[in-house]
Design a protein around this motif. Structure first.
Motif, PDB file in Angstrom:
ATOM      1  N   PHE A 133       0.841  -1.191   0.000  1.00  0.00           N
ATOM      2  CA  PHE A 133       0.000   0.000   0.000  1.00  0.00           C
ATOM      3  C   PHE A 133       0.881   1.248   0.000  1.00  0.00           C
ATOM      4  N   PHE A 153      -3.553   0.796  -3.298  1.00  0.00           N
ATOM      5  CA  PHE A 153      -3.280  -0.642  -3.176  1.00  0.00           C
ATOM      6  C   PHE A 153      -2.409  -1.089  -4.333  1.00  0.00           C
ATOM      7  N   TYR A 183      -4.156   0.213  -9.464  1.00  0.00           N
ATOM      8  CA  TYR A 183      -5.294   0.732  -8.714  1.00  0.00           C
ATOM      9  C   TYR A 183      -5.342   2.258  -8.820  1.00  0.00           C
ATOM     10  N   ALA A 191      -8.641   2.902  -1.337  1.00  0.00           N
ATOM     11  CA  ALA A 191      -8.793   1.551  -0.781  1.00  0.00           C
ATOM     12  C   ALA A 191      -8.945   1.594   0.734  1.00  0.00           C
ATOM     13  N   ILE A 268     -14.537   3.078   0.063  1.00  0.00           N
ATOM     14  CA  ILE A 268     -13.859   2.341  -1.000  1.00  0.00           C
ATOM     15  C   ILE A 268     -14.302   2.945  -2.322  1.00  0.00           C
ATOM     16  N   THR A 299      -9.176  -6.865  -8.657  1.00  0.00           N
ATOM     17  CA  THR A 299      -8.809  -6.467  -7.293  1.00  0.00           C
ATOM     18  C   THR A 299     -10.025  -6.519  -6.377  1.00  0.00           C
ATOM     19  N   ILE A 301     -11.209  -5.053  -2.564  1.00  0.00           N
ATOM     20  CA  ILE A 301     -10.889  -4.135  -1.461  1.00  0.00           C
ATOM     21  C   ILE A 301     -11.922  -4.364  -0.359  1.00  0.00           C
ATOM     22  N   CYS A 303     -13.037  -3.534   4.085  1.00  0.00           N
ATOM     23  CA  CYS A 303     -12.836  -2.862   5.368  1.00  0.00           C
ATOM     24  C   CYS A 303     -13.614  -3.591   6.458  1.00  0.00           C
ATOM     25  N   THR A 335      -8.333  -2.204   6.871  1.00  0.00           N
ATOM     26  CA  THR A 335      -8.594  -2.083   5.445  1.00  0.00           C
ATOM     27  C   THR A 335      -7.483  -2.767   4.655  1.00  0.00           C
ATOM     28  N   GLY A 337      -6.680  -5.386   0.778  1.00  0.00           N
ATOM     29  CA  GLY A 337      -7.093  -5.832  -0.539  1.00  0.00           C
ATOM     30  C   GLY A 337      -6.550  -7.204  -0.891  1.00  0.00           C
TER      31      GLY A 337
END
Length: 376
Positions: A133, A153, A183, A191, A268, A299, A301, A303, A335, A337
């Motif tokens: 990240f 991400f 991303y 993200a 997100i 991808t 993502i 949380c 958080t 991914g």
């Protein structure tokens, strides 16, 4: 007679040495219905029971297998030991005992890393053996076309640490075998970023202006980012974000502290094309499996919000989880991914199940009991 006295003295010395070097046992129990994560042992509590800890040269042994357990001593930025982080994963409902013994531990391979990146407009990047990240510094604000607010991400498919290598590449937006950064964050929360949420609006801060490393690998990397004051309605607000990432995890822990109590939104960024979404207000799980990005793959993502969630909704170009800071003006959430090309999590169902299981684990952490030695 002299021989008997000598024998007694030697026996007493040996007995005292054995007592000093005796192992300290610690019992671990995972009460959750899913596998646990890395385990924290309180340093001060252990030191009170086991004096050799202060010498700093010790090993941790799994009593059932006899194998050494990798660990990291955490200072959390204090300059003194605060916790011992054990690289041990307990299956659902499992109980094990580890023992602390004197001796030189085996080297621990670095599985986490993070650093300030002044050569790339003051990014702060962090990673482990699964994910990577970054967040953006003030220098990026001088380039409006590149400006971004939220969490970025990186899609990696290697257990190697790649940050230093990728920043030296001419183009890390192209996959050369280890992954890439495709991303897009832009002027969004990206993200899993966070911002005050007042008057039905997201009040974005500018980018961070201060940074501080608290712990740097091998099993956990933790750092803090601080932000200059900005206007939130009629109020001037500041925030400090403490971010930590453990080995083997897909999610970073975000400890956020504002200068005052606020409603907040964790978000997100949503793409225009259809994707899969999971919004579970009661469990605090918000997941998104993006539409496929051409040959780059897909991808996910997600949380996990541990505080009560007022609502989850899809608006303003985001999936949003609306919550609030506590009495200390703070909120904690996770958080992170996943990338289908990494091979560990390959579709929406697997990603949402991972998030749900992590929410269970985080609310039912492994219990740690330092076993008191019997007094004779």
């Amino acid at each position: 007679m002299k021989r008997f006295i000598i024998h007694c003295i030697c026996a007493g010395i040996l007995s005292g040495a054995a007592l000093t070097a005796a192992a300290q046992q610690v019992a671990l129990h995972n009460p959750a219905s899913v596998a646990g994560g890395l385990v924290e042992v309180d340093y001060a509590a252990l030191a009170a029971q086991w004096q050799p800890l202060a010498k700093g040269n010790f090993k941790v042994i799994n009593t059932a297998t006899g194998k050494e357990v990798a660990y990291q001593v955490l200072t959390e930025g204090t300059g003194a030991p605060v916790k011992i982080l054990l690289d041990v994963t307990l299956p659902a409902g499992a109980k094990i005992t580890v023992k602390f013994v004197e001796g030189k531990p085996a080297p621990v391979a670095a599985k986490t890393f993070g650093r300030y990146v002044p050569e790339r407009k003051e990014d702060f990047a962090w990673e482990n053996n699964r994910v990577a990240f970054r967040m953006y510094g003030k220098a990026l604000e001088a380039t409006p076309k590149e400006m971004a607010y939220g969490v970025d991400f990186w899609n990696k498919r290697t257990e190697d640490l790649v940050i230093n290598k990728w920043y030296k590449r001419s183009n890390y937006h192209k996959d050369e075998g280890e992954g890439l950064d495709y991303y897009h964050v832009g002027l969004t929360l990206g993200a899993g970023g966070i911002a005050p949420y007042l008057e039905d609006s997201i009040w974005f801060s500018r980018n961070y202006t201060g940074h501080r490393m608290l712990d740097s690998g091998p099993l956990r990397t933790t750092f803090e980012l601080s932000y200059d004051a900005w206007q939130v309605g009629r109020r001037s607000v500041t925030v400090t974000k403490r971010v930590s990432l453990d080995a083997n995890a897909q999610l970073s822990k975000m400890d956020i502290r504002y200068s005052e109590n606020l409603p907040v939104a964790i978000g997100i960024s949503k793409r225009k094309e259809p994707g899969a979404m999971l919004l579970e207000e009661t469990s605090g799980v918000m997941g998104y499996w993006e539409p496929q990005h051409g040959a780059d793959g897909t991808t996910g993502i997600g949380c996990i919000v541990l505080a009560p969630v007022k609502e989850m909704k899809v608006e303003k170009g985001h999936l949003l989880a609306v919550s609030a800071t506590d009495g200390n003006n703070a909120i904690t959430y996770y958080t992170g991914g996943a990338w289908d090309k990494a091979g560990k999590i390959r579709n929406a169902g697997e990603w949402f199940r991972y998030l749900q299981e992590q929410a269970i684990r985080l609310r039912q952490p492994v219990s740690v009991k330092i076993i008191e030695k019997s007094k004779k």
